[in-house]
Design an enzyme around this catalytic site. Structure first.
Site, short mmCIF file in Angstrom:
data_model
loop_
_atom_site.label_atom_id
_atom_site.label_comp_id
_atom_site.label_asym_id
_atom_site.label_seq_id
_atom_site.Cartn_x
_atom_site.Cartn_y
_atom_site.Cartn_z
NE ARG A 178 -4.23 -1.56 0.19
CZ ARG A 178 -4.44 -2.54 -0.71
NH1 ARG A 178 -3.56 -2.76 -1.67
NH2 ARG A 178 -5.52 -3.29 -0.64
CG HIS A 213 -3.66 -0.55 -6.89
ND1 HIS A 213 -3.98 0.03 -5.69
CD2 HIS A 213 -3.70 -1.90 -6.65
CE1 HIS A 213 -4.23 -0.90 -4.77
NE2 HIS A 213 -4.05 -2.09 -5.35
P1 NDP Z 1 -1.95 -12.21 3.93
O1 NDP Z 1 -2.79 -11.75 5.07
O2 NDP Z 1 -2.14 -13.58 3.40
O3 NDP Z 1 -0.41 -12.02 4.28
C1 NDP Z 1 0.06 -10.97 5.05
C2 NDP Z 1 1.48 -11.29 5.50
O4 NDP Z 1 2.03 -10.15 6.16
C3 NDP Z 1 1.54 -12.45 6.50
O5 NDP Z 1 2.65 -13.25 6.22
C4 NDP Z 1 1.72 -11.74 7.84
O6 NDP Z 1 2.43 -12.50 8.80
C5 NDP Z 1 2.58 -10.57 7.42
N1 NDP Z 1 2.49 -9.49 8.38
C6 NDP Z 1 1.40 -8.80 8.78
N2 NDP Z 1 1.72 -7.87 9.71
C7 NDP Z 1 3.06 -7.99 9.90
C8 NDP Z 1 3.97 -7.33 10.74
N3 NDP Z 1 3.59 -6.35 11.59
N4 NDP Z 1 5.26 -7.73 10.70
C9 NDP Z 1 5.66 -8.72 9.87
N5 NDP Z 1 4.82 -9.39 9.03
C10 NDP Z 1 3.54 -9.02 9.05
O7 NDP Z 1 -2.20 -11.13 2.75
P2 NDP Z 1 -2.01 -11.33 1.17
O8 NDP Z 1 -0.72 -12.00 0.92
O9 NDP Z 1 -3.24 -11.89 0.59
O10 NDP Z 1 -1.94 -9.77 0.71
C11 NDP Z 1 -0.93 -8.94 1.20
C12 NDP Z 1 -1.17 -7.50 0.80
O11 NDP Z 1 -0.91 -7.31 -0.58
C13 NDP Z 1 -2.60 -6.98 0.96
O12 NDP Z 1 -2.89 -6.63 2.30
C14 NDP Z 1 -2.60 -5.77 0.05
O13 NDP Z 1 -2.17 -4.61 0.77
C15 NDP Z 1 -1.55 -6.12 -1.01
N6 NDP Z 1 -2.14 -6.36 -2.32
C16 NDP Z 1 -1.76 -5.56 -3.36
C17 NDP Z 1 -2.25 -5.79 -4.63
C18 NDP Z 1 -1.78 -4.97 -5.77
O14 NDP Z 1 -2.28 -5.16 -6.89
N7 NDP Z 1 -0.83 -4.09 -5.59
C19 NDP Z 1 -3.22 -6.87 -4.89
C20 NDP Z 1 -3.55 -7.63 -3.73
C21 NDP Z 1 -3.03 -7.38 -2.49
P3 NDP Z 1 1.91 -13.92 9.34
O15 NDP Z 1 2.02 -14.85 8.16
O16 NDP Z 1 2.84 -14.26 10.41
O17 NDP Z 1 0.48 -13.68 9.76
C1 OXD Z 2 -6.27 -5.88 -3.15
C2 OXD Z 2 -5.74 -4.92 -4.12
O1 OXD Z 2 -6.06 -5.67 -1.94
O2 OXD Z 2 -6.13 -5.01 -5.31
O3 OXD Z 2 -6.89 -6.87 -3.56
O4 OXD Z 2 -4.92 -4.07 -3.78
#
Ligand code: NDP
Ligand code: OXD
Length: 324
Positions: free
Chosen positions: A239, A287
């Site tokens: 983000r 995005h």
């Molecule tokens: P998940 O919830 O599956 O994964 C999040 C990961 O981040 C987990 O491994 C989690 O740790 C880790 N995490 C969360 N908080 C912390 C912290 N404070 N310190 C260290 N690690 C942390 O999410 P997704 O993989 O599905 O998506 C991730 C992000 O990608 C979304 O939230 C979104 O912002 C972004 N996104 C962007 C897109 C784009 O087109 N640019 C499209 C889709 C998503 P743990 O495994 O230990 O819980």
């Molecule tokens: C999502 C994104 O969070 O598109 O799915 O950023």
């Protein structure tokens, strides 16, 4: 799971709202995937009951006073926008109504492609060869073993894990950083805030795939950039508010960061006067790293609705206090 909404008599009511329009294709796909349901797009003034709401950045009226709501589906993987909205409007949705996010739904492969393309461009020096071509210069860069290229993946969730595996399949040395101590095969995993410095030390490339939470806000900043290898590649697909923009510009100016690939921004669309648009060492994409694909998303949501209707558990329910 196929077939009818077992165990139900009345038609399940599905309410759809997506910021930015484009509802028609969703409604058609939902009607085809859930022929037993009654699917409608939210229109101003609609306060009729609904069983399930499928939303992306909804106004309060879509959810508030919605009698009988059994679950809300977020039409994306990241829930920062919907959670911020619920924080600001605590009366809109009872804590009892589960908030369910998209899990991969075709995004992991797109994200892996995007990150691998950026990493390969950096590792193989395509930008440098473009410059040399302009100078009609036949000069190879020094050969480099992929295993010497150190990649770091911040966030090892559904998308981060897929990205880490793809980078590893390219022969790169891959590390990941997450909260929990869960390990990934073939990837050196660091967990917790106290391991962030070890994780980032000497990386040639870092990709941010964290969710936006109070802990991760502004995490891409000078202290992190300073720990990378000089000339490193920074990819932000999490983000916009993860990145401290002035710190990135300073790191690019000093050469500490060689290039940044940015897909997400504090303000979207990125304002036309923003310095990122014209920066020679920044690649801007709008995005699109992993977009919500209607087909896989609708299949996933339809399957979960059917499960919920027969009282089965579903995955992807967001613990709201955790924030992702
Ligand atoms: P998940 O919830 O599956 O994964 C999040 C990961 O981040 C987990 O491994 C989690 O740790 C880790 N995490 C969360 N908080 C912390 C912290 N404070 N310190 C260290 N690690 C942390 O999410 P997704 O993989 O599905 O998506 C991730 C992000 O990608 C979304 O939230 C979104 O912002 C972004 N996104 C962007 C897109 C784009 O087109 N640019 C499209 C889709 C998503 P743990 O495994 O230990 O819980
Ligand atoms: C999502 C994104 O969070 O598109 O799915 O950023």
């Amino acid at each position: 799971m196929r077939g009818e909404l077992a165990g139900t008599h009345a038609r399940v009511r599905v309410l759809f709202y997506q910021d930015g329009g484009g509802a028609r294709s969703w409604l058609d796909a939902l009607a085809a995937a859930l022929p037993e349901a009654e699917v409608r797009e939210w229109m101003p003034g609609d306060e009729a009951p609904a069983d399930y709401a499928l939303v992306w950045k909804p106004p309060a009226e879509v959810l508030q006073r919605r009698a009988g709501l059994k679950a809300v589906f977020n039409l994306g993987a990241g829930v920062d926008a919907v959670l911020a909205f619920l924080d600001a409007h605590p009366d809109v949705l009872s804590e009892r109504v589960p908030l369910i996010r998209l899990e991969d739904a075709g995004m992991a492969m797109q994200m892996s492609n995007y990150v691998c393309a950026a990493a390969l461009r950096h590792f193989r020096g395509f930008d440098e060869y473009a410059r040399r071509q302009r100078d009609v210069s036949w000069r190879p860069l020094a050969p480099r073993d992929p295993a010497s290229y150190r990649c770091g993946v911040m966030g090892a969730g559904l998308l981060g894990t897929a990205v880490a595996r793809s980078l590893s399949d390219l022969g790169f040395s891959v590390r990941a950083w997450r909260r929990s101590a869960e390990l990934l095969d073939g990837v050196v995993t660091f967990n917790g805030p106290h391991r962030l410095d070890d994780f980032t030390a000497g990386l040639d490339m870092v990709v941010n795939l964290l969710p936006l939470t109070a802990e991760t806000h502004n995490i891409l900043a000078s202290p992190l950039f300073e720990r990378l290898n000089r000339g490193a590649l920074v990819i932000n697909v999490g983000r916009g508010a993860h990145l401290v923009e002035e710190d990135l510009l300073a790191a690019l100016a000093s050469g500490q960061v060689g290039h940044a690939v940015l897909d997400v921004f504090r303000q979207e669309p990125l304002p036309s006067e923003h310095v990122f648009w014209r920066h020679l060492n920044i690649t801007v994409t709008p995005h699109v790293a992993a977009t919500t694909l209607i087909g896989p998303s609708v299949r996933q949501i339809a399957d979960k609705i059917r499960r919920l209707e027969i009282g089965e558990a579903v995955s992807g329910i967001v613990p709201r206090k955790r924030g992702y």
